[in-house]
Design a protein around this motif. Sequence first.
Motif, PDB file in Angstrom:
ATOM      1  N   PHE A 178       0.824  -1.231  -0.074  1.00  0.00           N
ATOM      2  CA  PHE A 178      -0.076  -0.120  -0.100  1.00  0.00           C
ATOM      3  C   PHE A 178       0.875   1.184   0.040  1.00  0.00           C
ATOM      4  O   PHE A 178       1.857   1.417   0.743  1.00  0.00           O
ATOM      5  CB  PHE A 178      -0.900   0.040   1.266  1.00  0.00           C
ATOM      6  N   VAL A 179       0.744   2.108  -0.944  1.00  0.00           N
ATOM      7  CA  VAL A 179       1.283   3.435  -1.004  1.00  0.00           C
ATOM      8  C   VAL A 179       0.324   4.362  -0.582  1.00  0.00           C
ATOM      9  O   VAL A 179      -0.774   4.525  -1.741  1.00  0.00           O
ATOM     10  CB  VAL A 179       2.062   3.922  -2.281  1.00  0.00           C
ATOM     11  N   THR A 180       0.423   5.157   0.418  1.00  0.00           N
ATOM     12  CA  THR A 180      -0.700   5.947   1.025  1.00  0.00           C
ATOM     13  C   THR A 180      -0.019   7.571   1.230  1.00  0.00           C
ATOM     14  O   THR A 180       0.693   7.508   2.237  1.00  0.00           O
ATOM     15  CB  THR A 180      -1.377   5.506   2.227  1.00  0.00           C
ATOM     16  N   PRO A 181      -0.448   8.609   0.304  1.00  0.00           N
ATOM     17  CA  PRO A 181      -0.274   9.737   0.659  1.00  0.00           C
ATOM     18  C   PRO A 181      -0.989  10.081   1.849  1.00  0.00           C
ATOM     19  O   PRO A 181      -2.141   9.991   2.258  1.00  0.00           O
ATOM     20  CB  PRO A 181      -0.710  10.640  -0.555  1.00  0.00           C
ATOM     21  N   THR A 182      -0.598  10.996   2.916  1.00  0.00           N
ATOM     22  CA  THR A 182      -1.134  11.404   3.969  1.00  0.00           C
ATOM     23  C   THR A 182      -0.578  12.693   4.517  1.00  0.00           C
ATOM     24  O   THR A 182       0.456  13.357   4.077  1.00  0.00           O
ATOM     25  CB  THR A 182      -0.645  10.390   5.227  1.00  0.00           C
ATOM     26  N   ARG A 183      -1.440  13.605   5.155  1.00  0.00           N
ATOM     27  CA  ARG A 183      -1.186  14.819   5.393  1.00  0.00           C
ATOM     28  C   ARG A 183      -1.388  15.078   7.125  1.00  0.00           C
ATOM     29  O   ARG A 183      -2.420  14.591   7.609  1.00  0.00           O
ATOM     30  CB  ARG A 183      -1.890  15.835   4.743  1.00  0.00           C
ATOM     31  N   ILE A 184      -0.667  15.652   7.743  1.00  0.00           N
ATOM     32  CA  ILE A 184      -0.594  15.937   9.190  1.00  0.00           C
ATOM     33  C   ILE A 184      -1.757  17.243   9.353  1.00  0.00           C
ATOM     34  O   ILE A 184      -1.539  18.329   8.625  1.00  0.00           O
ATOM     35  CB  ILE A 184       0.469  16.318   9.960  1.00  0.00           C
ATOM     36  N   GLU A 185      -2.855  16.915   9.801  1.00  0.00           N
ATOM     37  CA  GLU A 185      -3.791  18.074   9.887  1.00  0.00           C
ATOM     38  C   GLU A 185      -3.789  18.715  11.162  1.00  0.00           C
ATOM     39  O   GLU A 185      -4.055  19.960  11.208  1.00  0.00           O
ATOM     40  CB  GLU A 185      -5.506  17.458  10.188  1.00  0.00           C
ATOM     41  N   HIS A 186      -3.374  18.400  12.116  1.00  0.00           N
ATOM     42  CA  HIS A 186      -3.186  19.326  13.445  1.00  0.00           C
ATOM     43  C   HIS A 186      -2.057  18.385  14.280  1.00  0.00           C
ATOM     44  O   HIS A 186      -1.452  17.392  14.290  1.00  0.00           O
ATOM     45  CB  HIS A 186      -4.292  19.077  14.495  1.00  0.00           C
ATOM     46  N   ALA A 187      -1.043  19.377  14.905  1.00  0.00           N
ATOM     47  CA  ALA A 187       0.056  18.767  15.596  1.00  0.00           C
ATOM     48  C   ALA A 187       0.429  19.881  16.870  1.00  0.00           C
ATOM     49  O   ALA A 187       0.240  21.074  16.501  1.00  0.00           O
ATOM     50  CB  ALA A 187       1.398  18.790  14.846  1.00  0.00           C
ATOM     51  N   GLU A 188       0.711  19.216  17.872  1.00  0.00           N
ATOM     52  CA  GLU A 188       1.394  19.832  19.169  1.00  0.00           C
ATOM     53  C   GLU A 188       2.585  19.111  19.456  1.00  0.00           C
ATOM     54  O   GLU A 188       3.007  18.036  18.749  1.00  0.00           O
ATOM     55  CB  GLU A 188       0.020  19.612  20.240  1.00  0.00           C
ATOM     56  N   GLN A 189       3.135  19.735  20.564  1.00  0.00           N
ATOM     57  CA  GLN A 189       4.384  18.948  20.958  1.00  0.00           C
ATOM     58  C   GLN A 189       4.215  17.532  21.320  1.00  0.00           C
ATOM     59  O   GLN A 189       5.277  16.690  21.057  1.00  0.00           O
ATOM     60  CB  GLN A 189       5.176  19.611  22.205  1.00  0.00           C
ATOM     61  N   THR A 190       2.996  17.167  21.659  1.00  0.00           N
ATOM     62  CA  THR A 190       2.827  15.565  22.090  1.00  0.00           C
ATOM     63  C   THR A 190       1.963  15.128  21.389  1.00  0.00           C
ATOM     64  O   THR A 190       1.265  13.930  21.879  1.00  0.00           O
ATOM     65  CB  THR A 190       2.580  15.512  23.697  1.00  0.00           C
ATOM     66  N   SER A 191       1.304  15.374  20.184  1.00  0.00           N
ATOM     67  CA  SER A 191       0.111  14.905  19.723  1.00  0.00           C
ATOM     68  C   SER A 191       0.039  15.218  18.131  1.00  0.00           C
ATOM     69  O   SER A 191       0.420  16.317  17.941  1.00  0.00           O
ATOM     70  CB  SER A 191      -1.230  14.975  20.505  1.00  0.00           C
ATOM     71  N   ALA A 192      -0.568  14.393  17.400  1.00  0.00           N
ATOM     72  CA  ALA A 192      -0.770  14.610  16.020  1.00  0.00           C
ATOM     73  C   ALA A 192      -1.799  14.022  15.488  1.00  0.00           C
ATOM     74  O   ALA A 192      -2.311  12.898  15.974  1.00  0.00           O
ATOM     75  CB  ALA A 192       0.673  14.351  15.203  1.00  0.00           C
ATOM     76  N   ARG A 193      -2.820  14.882  14.537  1.00  0.00           N
ATOM     77  CA  ARG A 193      -3.700  14.090  13.853  1.00  0.00           C
ATOM     78  C   ARG A 193      -3.445  13.945  12.489  1.00  0.00           C
ATOM     79  O   ARG A 193      -2.970  15.061  11.795  1.00  0.00           O
ATOM     80  CB  ARG A 193      -5.031  14.805  14.238  1.00  0.00           C
ATOM     81  N   TRP A 194      -3.855  12.933  11.729  1.00  0.00           N
ATOM     82  CA  TRP A 194      -3.375  12.856  10.250  1.00  0.00           C
ATOM     83  C   TRP A 194      -4.477  12.246   9.696  1.00  0.00           C
ATOM     84  O   TRP A 194      -5.471  11.533   9.999  1.00  0.00           O
ATOM     85  CB  TRP A 194      -2.048  11.826  10.181  1.00  0.00           C
ATOM     86  N   ARG A 195      -4.497  12.258   8.219  1.00  0.00           N
ATOM     87  CA  ARG A 195      -5.497  11.775   7.421  1.00  0.00           C
ATOM     88  C   ARG A 195      -4.691  11.535   5.843  1.00  0.00           C
ATOM     89  O   ARG A 195      -4.269  12.262   5.671  1.00  0.00           O
ATOM     90  CB  ARG A 195      -6.770  12.930   7.105  1.00  0.00           C
ATOM     91  N   GLY A 196      -5.175  10.226   5.241  1.00  0.00           N
ATOM     92  CA  GLY A 196      -4.774   9.927   3.961  1.00  0.00           C
ATOM     93  C   GLY A 196      -5.715   9.022   3.282  1.00  0.00           C
ATOM     94  O   GLY A 196      -6.409   8.510   3.798  1.00  0.00           O
ATOM     95  N   GLY A 197      -5.009   8.796   2.069  1.00  0.00           N
ATOM     96  CA  GLY A 197      -5.846   7.828   1.322  1.00  0.00           C
ATOM     97  C   GLY A 197      -5.020   7.576  -0.082  1.00  0.00           C
ATOM     98  O   GLY A 197      -4.409   8.485  -0.431  1.00  0.00           O
ATOM     99  N   SER A 198      -5.395   6.438  -0.692  1.00  0.00           N
ATOM    100  CA  SER A 198      -5.367   6.385  -2.152  1.00  0.00           C
ATOM    101  C   SER A 198      -6.499   5.516  -2.674  1.00  0.00           C
ATOM    102  O   SER A 198      -7.446   5.282  -2.132  1.00  0.00           O
ATOM    103  CB  SER A 198      -3.985   5.272  -2.003  1.00  0.00           C
ATOM    104  N   GLY A 199      -6.305   5.108  -3.896  1.00  0.00           N
ATOM    105  CA  GLY A 199      -7.370   4.097  -4.442  1.00  0.00           C
ATOM    106  C   GLY A 199      -7.645   2.862  -3.534  1.00  0.00           C
ATOM    107  O   GLY A 199      -8.835   2.235  -3.771  1.00  0.00           O
ATOM    108  N   ALA A 200      -6.880   2.457  -2.760  1.00  0.00           N
ATOM    109  CA  ALA A 200      -6.946   1.224  -2.153  1.00  0.00           C
ATOM    110  C   ALA A 200      -7.285   1.182  -0.677  1.00  0.00           C
ATOM    111  O   ALA A 200      -8.033   0.463  -0.234  1.00  0.00           O
ATOM    112  CB  ALA A 200      -5.667   0.208  -2.309  1.00  0.00           C
ATOM    113  N   VAL A 201      -7.154   2.494  -0.142  1.00  0.00           N
ATOM    114  CA  VAL A 201      -7.341   2.600   1.351  1.00  0.00           C
ATOM    115  C   VAL A 201      -7.739   4.172   1.675  1.00  0.00           C
ATOM    116  O   VAL A 201      -7.152   4.941   1.036  1.00  0.00           O
ATOM    117  CB  VAL A 201      -6.083   1.759   2.159  1.00  0.00           C
TER     118      VAL A 201
END
Length: 147
Positions: A62-85
Amino acid sequence: MTTITSRRVVHTDVAAAAAVFLDWSQDPRWRSQVRRMTVDVPGPARKGQQIVEELRFAGMTFVTPTRIEHAEQTSARWRGGSGAVTVSGTRTASADATGSVTLVASVDVALRGPLRPLTALLAPMYRQQQERDLDNLVALLTGVALA
């Protein structure tokens, strides 16, 4: 969509834990199925950071492009996807008064297209892999070799 959440407690400094856990360029060191992780620009998670993960799982790549949506010093939220996932999730490192750090990795995953019916079937395997990966992370952070 299936949500998988795993937790580990490790006796270490929260900044040291976050330096590895929240830096996706470090993932190949502790996530055994990651073949390649391209992070633009490498370093701690920050909003807008672009990541491309190449993961080998269940005999598929699986090759999945992803982007960090929110980040702090001790946490991060991310989202990504491809045709497969489609994936999204969070990583959090939180310190307690005893000097321990709780690491929490949560991922929402859904296979797409012809793979969609396999989401529920593969979820237990993905959960086991995430648990092993967090064991690897704890071993890395504490300098303990896993058998």
